[in-house]
Design an enzyme around this catalytic site. Structure first.
Site, mmCIF file in Angstrom:
data_model
loop_
_atom_site.group_PDB
_atom_site.id
_atom_site.type_symbol
_atom_site.label_atom_id
_atom_site.label_comp_id
_atom_site.label_asym_id
_atom_site.label_seq_id
_atom_site.Cartn_x
_atom_site.Cartn_y
_atom_site.Cartn_z
ATOM 1 N N ARG A 69 0.820 -1.213 0.000
ATOM 2 C CA ARG A 69 0.000 0.000 0.000
ATOM 3 C C ARG A 69 0.855 1.265 0.000
ATOM 4 O O ARG A 69 0.514 2.253 -0.658
ATOM 5 C CB ARG A 69 -0.941 -0.010 1.211
ATOM 6 N N HIS A 73 0.457 4.409 -2.632
ATOM 7 C CA HIS A 73 0.262 5.804 -2.216
ATOM 8 C C HIS A 73 1.453 6.681 -2.601
ATOM 9 O O HIS A 73 1.294 7.886 -2.787
ATOM 10 C CB HIS A 73 -0.021 5.883 -0.713
ATOM 11 N N ASN A 101 -4.209 9.171 4.473
ATOM 12 C CA ASN A 101 -2.941 8.601 4.939
ATOM 13 C C ASN A 101 -2.861 8.575 6.461
ATOM 14 O O ASN A 101 -2.364 7.606 7.042
ATOM 15 C CB ASN A 101 -1.754 9.413 4.403
ATOM 16 N N HIS A 200 -6.356 -5.830 -2.427
ATOM 17 C CA HIS A 200 -7.176 -5.946 -1.213
ATOM 18 C C HIS A 200 -7.451 -7.402 -0.836
ATOM 19 O O HIS A 200 -8.265 -7.671 0.030
ATOM 20 C CB HIS A 200 -8.473 -5.147 -1.365
HETATM 21 C C1 HEM Z 1 -9.134 1.333 -6.235
HETATM 22 C C2 HEM Z 1 -9.073 2.271 -5.324
HETATM 23 C C3 HEM Z 1 -8.649 2.016 -3.912
HETATM 24 C C4 HEM Z 1 -9.272 2.463 -2.805
HETATM 25 C C5 HEM Z 1 -10.536 3.291 -2.761
HETATM 26 C C6 HEM Z 1 -8.543 1.971 -1.680
HETATM 27 C C7 HEM Z 1 -8.865 2.227 -0.361
HETATM 28 C C8 HEM Z 1 -8.307 1.594 0.717
HETATM 29 C C9 HEM Z 1 -8.740 1.755 2.065
HETATM 30 C C10 HEM Z 1 -9.848 2.707 2.521
HETATM 31 C C11 HEM Z 1 -8.006 0.923 2.831
HETATM 32 C C12 HEM Z 1 -8.097 0.761 4.345
HETATM 33 C C13 HEM Z 1 -7.270 1.826 5.015
HETATM 34 C C14 HEM Z 1 -7.633 2.016 6.456
HETATM 35 O O1 HEM Z 1 -8.728 1.632 6.849
HETATM 36 O O2 HEM Z 1 -6.796 2.559 7.191
HETATM 37 C C15 HEM Z 1 -7.097 0.231 1.978
HETATM 38 C C16 HEM Z 1 -6.187 -0.712 2.385
HETATM 39 C C17 HEM Z 1 -5.271 -1.308 1.551
HETATM 40 N N1 HEM Z 1 -5.053 -1.003 0.229
HETATM 41 FE FE1 HEM Z 1 -6.286 0.076 -0.956
HETATM 42 N N2 HEM Z 1 -7.480 1.235 -2.105
HETATM 43 C C18 HEM Z 1 -7.492 1.248 -3.473
HETATM 44 C C19 HEM Z 1 -6.547 0.665 -4.294
HETATM 45 C C20 HEM Z 1 -5.425 0.005 -3.847
HETATM 46 C C21 HEM Z 1 -4.308 -0.384 -4.680
HETATM 47 C C22 HEM Z 1 -4.191 -0.059 -6.169
HETATM 48 C C23 HEM Z 1 -3.426 -1.036 -3.870
HETATM 49 C C24 HEM Z 1 -2.089 -1.623 -4.210
HETATM 50 C C25 HEM Z 1 -1.734 -2.028 -5.414
HETATM 51 C C26 HEM Z 1 -4.005 -1.075 -2.545
HETATM 52 C C27 HEM Z 1 -3.458 -1.725 -1.476
HETATM 53 C C28 HEM Z 1 -4.023 -1.771 -0.223
HETATM 54 C C29 HEM Z 1 -3.577 -2.653 0.833
HETATM 55 C C30 HEM Z 1 -2.501 -3.704 0.723
HETATM 56 C C31 HEM Z 1 -4.353 -2.353 1.955
HETATM 57 C C32 HEM Z 1 -4.241 -2.973 3.343
HETATM 58 C C33 HEM Z 1 -3.262 -2.150 4.170
HETATM 59 C C34 HEM Z 1 -3.151 -2.602 5.603
HETATM 60 O O3 HEM Z 1 -3.260 -3.797 5.902
HETATM 61 O O4 HEM Z 1 -2.942 -1.720 6.455
HETATM 62 N N3 HEM Z 1 -5.195 -0.407 -2.556
HETATM 63 N N4 HEM Z 1 -7.287 0.663 0.688
#
Ligand code: HEM
Ligand SMILES: *[C@@H]1O[C@H](CO)[C@@H](O)[C@H](O)[C@H]1NC(C)=O
Length: 339
Positions: A69, A73, A101, A200
């Site tokens: 992630r 970002h 963030n 995800h």
């Molecule tokens: C398509 C649009 C996307 C949205 C709206 C989005 C949104 C989010 C949100 C809201 C979270 C949870 C954060 C939290 O609650 O603190 C999250 C977690 C995560 N996102 Fe996305 N994301 C997107 C695309 C991506 C992409 C493109 C990647 C990587 C290639 C990614 C990788 C991750 C990962 C690995 C997590 C888990 C992080 C953790 O365990 O702390 N996301 N994302």
């Protein structure tokens, strides 16, 4: 693959220095990047990063999600230039406290420890932006995902883009068309968006980001509540309807296999059990004609998902930084620009 086998083999790798041989079929879309960039200046760079990631993922598989992630970002804000890693100082406002963030991005210390090792092996050579890009690739591979070659040669920025975070980073409740526009703006496609959303399959989200999904009624930006009552009630027990003590309570994005990089994320979407509105809308939105087809395809065909994810990650990692094109450096410490 049995996870005990996976951990056992990673454990061995942490003890023994393994000579990894990386294939070299270049397909860099950015002519400034090349596969053999550190071959002369830091031939062990890839191995050092790989070994450190192995130990970190062994210690906690969540670390794979954190690093992946961070890379996303980073690249969506002024290109892949490690701007996301910069701390606030008197003269620099970092990206860490920006909306989307703050309280959310984690794992900075993982990159610090990789960078420390690189600095003791070849000081001032390997950029933080390259380090993060390779670490994200290794993270995916280590938890069962695909591997791909990473073109190298990124420079680190001397500035951060606090305001751009709010503009460029998609959030859970903003609607699929708006999120699509953000990917297109970066030179990525709708296919890239659906494949990269497969990230995800790892990691966790906080209540704040799935509250609307479980309590709000269906709308343009909100999918139907999860159809399974058991799942919905479990989520409700971790996340109160009113903002407060439960805001930072976390739950897995992919409850089926939270620590495995597989295509089960897409299976959840077919069942209406995507955790975030932005996840479920890829399948359920009235605007989701193309994305729905892709979700179905990746659910049926894990190989197609792995191949597209790899290709899309190379594109993500090749988003150019105008900042470093004008004035980039190799930071000694990823949190601070060089003095
Ligand atoms: C398509 C649009 C996307 C949205 C709206 C989005 C949104 C989010 C949100 C809201 C979270 C949870 C954060 C939290 O609650 O603190 C999250 C977690 C995560 N996102 Fe996305 N994301 C997107 C695309 C991506 C992409 C493109 C990647 C990587 C290639 C990614 C990788 C991750 C990962 C690995 C997590 C888990 C992080 C953790 O365990 O702390 N996301 N994302
Ligand atoms: C956080 O979630 C756990 C279950 O995972 C639950 O028992 C606890 O009450 C939740 N905390 C708050 C403040 O809602």
């Amino acid at each position: 693959m049995g996870s005990s086998y996976l951990y056992y083999s990673m454990f061995l790798h942490c003890m023994i220095i393994v000579a990894n041989i990386y294939s070299n079929n270049a397909r860099a879309s950015d002519r400034h990047l090349s596969m053999d960039y550190y071959q002369a200046t830091c031939p062990n760079a890839l191995e050092i990063i790989r070994k450190e990631m192995e130990c970190q993922v062994l210690a906690d598989p969540r670390n794979a999600a954190l690093v992946l992630r961070l890379h996303f970002h980073d690249c969506f804000v002024q290109g892949c230039d490690a701007s996301v890693l910069l701390d606030d100082t008197i003269t620099l406002k970092g990206e860490k406290t920006a909306k989307n963030n703050i309280n959310s991005l984690k794992g900075f210390e993982l990159i610090d420890s990789i960078k420390n090792r690189l600095e003791s092996e070849c000081p001032g050579v390997v950029s933080c932006a390259d380090t993060l890009t390779i670490a994200a690739r290794d993270a995916v591979t280590l938890v069962g995902g695909p591997s791909w070659d990473v073109p190298l040669g990124r420079k680190d920025s001397k500035t951060a883009g606090y305001d751009l975070v709010g503009i460029n980073i998609p959030s859970a409740n903003e609607g699929i068309l708006s999120i699509m526009a953000k990917f297109i703006y970066q030179g990525l496609s709708v296919t890239d968006m659906v494949a990269l959303s497969g990230a995800h399959t790892l990691g966790m989200a906080r209540c704040e980001n799935y509250r609307a999904r479980i309590y709000e009624v269906f709308s343009i930006t909100s999918a139907l509540n999860p159809s399974s009552h058991t799942y919905l009630n479990n989520l409700k027990s971790t996340c109160s309807p009113i903002s407060g003590a439960s805001d930072n309570n976390e739950t897995s994005l992919d409850y089926a296999t939270p620590n495995l990089f597989d295509n089960s994320y897409y299976h959840l979407l077919l069942k209406g059990e995507g955790l975030l509105n932005s996840d479920q809308l890829l399948y359920s939105s009235v605007f989701a004609v193309k994305t729905r087809k892709l979700v179905e395809k990746y659910a049926l065909d894990p190989i197609a998902f792995f191949m597209q994810f790899s290709e899309s990650m190379v594109k993500l990692g090749s988003i150019k930084s105008l900042k470093t094109f004008e004035d980039g450096e190799v930071r000694k410490h990823c949190r601070f620009i060089n003095t």
